[in-house]
Every structure is written in C-alpha cells, then in structure tokens.
Scaffold this motif. Structure first.
Motif, PDB file in Angstrom:
ATOM      1  N   ASP A  27       0.822  -1.210   0.000  1.00 37.53           N
ATOM      2  CA  ASP A  27       0.000   0.000   0.000  1.00 37.53           C
ATOM      3  C   ASP A  27       0.859   1.265   0.000  1.00 37.53           C
ATOM      4  OD1 ASP A  27      -1.662   2.072   1.995  1.00 37.53           O
ATOM      5  OD2 ASP A  27      -2.893   1.047   0.485  1.00 37.53           O
ATOM      6  N   ALA A  28       1.903   1.280   0.804  1.00 39.63           N
ATOM      7  CA  ALA A  28       2.758   2.472   0.905  1.00 39.63           C
ATOM      8  C   ALA A  28       3.416   2.796  -0.436  1.00 39.63           C
ATOM      9  CB  ALA A  28       3.819   2.278   1.979  1.00 39.63           C
ATOM     10  N   GLN A  29       3.867   1.776  -1.151  1.00 44.19           N
ATOM     11  CA  GLN A  29       4.474   2.017  -2.464  1.00 44.19           C
ATOM     12  C   GLN A  29       3.434   2.504  -3.462  1.00 44.19           C
ATOM     13  OE1 GLN A  29       6.523  -1.664  -3.437  1.00 44.19           O
ATOM     14  NE2 GLN A  29       8.484  -0.675  -2.982  1.00 44.19           N
ATOM     15  N   ALA A  30       2.243   1.937  -3.401  1.00 42.73           N
ATOM     16  CA  ALA A  30       1.175   2.376  -4.302  1.00 42.73           C
ATOM     17  C   ALA A  30       0.836   3.845  -4.054  1.00 42.73           C
ATOM     18  CB  ALA A  30      -0.061   1.504  -4.118  1.00 42.73           C
ATOM     19  N   ARG A  31       0.747   4.230  -2.791  1.00 39.17           N
ATOM     20  CA  ARG A  31       0.457   5.626  -2.460  1.00 39.17           C
ATOM     21  C   ARG A  31       1.546   6.561  -2.968  1.00 39.17           C
ATOM     22  NH1 ARG A  31      -3.776   6.144   0.748  1.00 39.17           N
ATOM     23  NH2 ARG A  31      -4.508   4.268   1.787  1.00 39.17           N
ATOM     24  N   GLU A  32       2.797   6.127  -2.831  1.00 40.53           N
ATOM     25  CA  GLU A  32       3.911   6.940  -3.297  1.00 40.53           C
ATOM     26  C   GLU A  32       3.860   7.114  -4.815  1.00 40.53           C
ATOM     27  OE1 GLU A  32       8.763   6.887  -3.074  1.00 40.53           O
ATOM     28  OE2 GLU A  32       7.622   5.740  -1.605  1.00 40.53           O
ATOM     29  N   LEU A  33       3.582   6.036  -5.528  1.00 40.25           N
ATOM     30  CA  LEU A  33       3.476   6.121  -6.985  1.00 40.25           C
ATOM     31  C   LEU A  33       2.346   7.047  -7.413  1.00 40.25           C
ATOM     32  CD1 LEU A  33       4.045   2.476  -8.259  1.00 40.25           C
ATOM     33  CD2 LEU A  33       5.501   4.463  -8.635  1.00 40.25           C
ATOM     34  N   VAL A  34       1.191   6.916  -6.778  1.00 39.86           N
ATOM     35  CA  VAL A  34       0.049   7.763  -7.129  1.00 39.86           C
ATOM     36  C   VAL A  34       0.365   9.224  -6.827  1.00 39.86           C
ATOM     37  CG1 VAL A  34      -2.367   8.275  -6.601  1.00 39.86           C
ATOM     38  CG2 VAL A  34      -1.640   5.914  -6.912  1.00 39.86           C
ATOM     39  N   ALA A  35       1.050   9.486  -5.717  1.00 41.35           N
ATOM     40  CA  ALA A  35       1.424  10.861  -5.385  1.00 41.35           C
ATOM     41  C   ALA A  35       2.404  11.414  -6.415  1.00 41.35           C
ATOM     42  CB  ALA A  35       2.042  10.918  -3.990  1.00 41.35           C
ATOM     43  N   PHE A  36       3.292  10.574  -6.894  1.00 49.95           N
ATOM     44  CA  PHE A  36       4.319  11.013  -7.840  1.00 49.95           C
ATOM     45  C   PHE A  36       3.781  11.163  -9.261  1.00 49.95           C
ATOM     46  CE2 PHE A  36       8.078  10.198 -10.557  1.00 49.95           C
ATOM     47  CZ  PHE A  36       8.858  11.262 -10.137  1.00 49.95           C
ATOM     48  N   LEU A  37       3.012  10.179  -9.723  1.00 51.31           N
ATOM     49  CA  LEU A  37       2.549  10.170 -11.115  1.00 51.31           C
ATOM     50  C   LEU A  37       1.143  10.720 -11.309  1.00 51.31           C
ATOM     51  CD1 LEU A  37       3.872   6.644 -12.128  1.00 51.31           C
ATOM     52  CD2 LEU A  37       4.851   8.859 -12.744  1.00 51.31           C
ATOM     53  N   GLY A  38       0.380  10.760 -10.231  1.00 48.61           N
ATOM     54  CA  GLY A  38      -0.990  11.237 -10.328  1.00 48.61           C
ATOM     55  C   GLY A  38      -1.966  10.096 -10.541  1.00 48.61           C
ATOM     56  N   PRO A  39      -3.189  10.250 -10.048  1.00 46.34           N
ATOM     57  CA  PRO A  39      -4.166   9.162 -10.128  1.00 46.34           C
ATOM     58  C   PRO A  39      -4.735   8.941 -11.525  1.00 46.34           C
ATOM     59  CG  PRO A  39      -5.143  11.090  -9.112  1.00 46.34           C
ATOM     60  CD  PRO A  39      -3.687  11.394  -9.293  1.00 46.34           C
ATOM     61  N   ASN A  40      -4.514   9.847 -12.438  1.00 47.42           N
ATOM     62  CA  ASN A  40      -5.086   9.730 -13.784  1.00 47.42           C
ATOM     63  C   ASN A  40      -4.117   9.144 -14.796  1.00 47.42           C
ATOM     64  OD1 ASN A  40      -7.480  10.942 -12.890  1.00 47.42           O
ATOM     65  ND2 ASN A  40      -6.581  12.962 -13.134  1.00 47.42           N
TER      66      ASN A  40
END
Length: 60
Positions: A27-40
C-alpha cells in the motif's frame, strides 16, 4: 492530521486500492506512486508498480 495536510480524495484511494490489488505491491508504495505520477496516469502507474513488485525466489 495537521491543518496543512489534506485527506486524499476518494478517487486517489480507489486508484491506490486498484493498484495494490492488480500488482501486489505494498500500500505504501502504491500511495507513493500515485502521489508522484498522479491518479489519472493508470498505464504509467501499472508499469512502475510492476517494476517495483518483488520477484519470487530464483531457482539456483
């Protein structure tokens, strides 16, 4: 949560959940990726998550 922090939108939470379920990353890595790349940016999120996902043990 401090005044300067905002709760992530529900859409971001859904993307994090989908990314964890689809790729198996934490989960923590997924959150970091979404924060970095954006949810779209689903295609890029999947690509990066698959790179991060630990591989099984190699046969010797």
């Amino acid at each position: 949560m401090t005044d300067g922090q905002k709760k992530p939108p529900a859409a971001t939470e859904e993307v994090v959940r989908r990314l964890v379920n689809k790729t198996g990353i934490p989960d923590a890595q997924a959150r970091e990726l979404v924060a970095f790349l954006g949810p779209n940016n689903w295609t890029s999120l999947l690509r990066e998550a698959r790179i991060l996902k630990p591989k099984g043990p190699k046969a010797v």
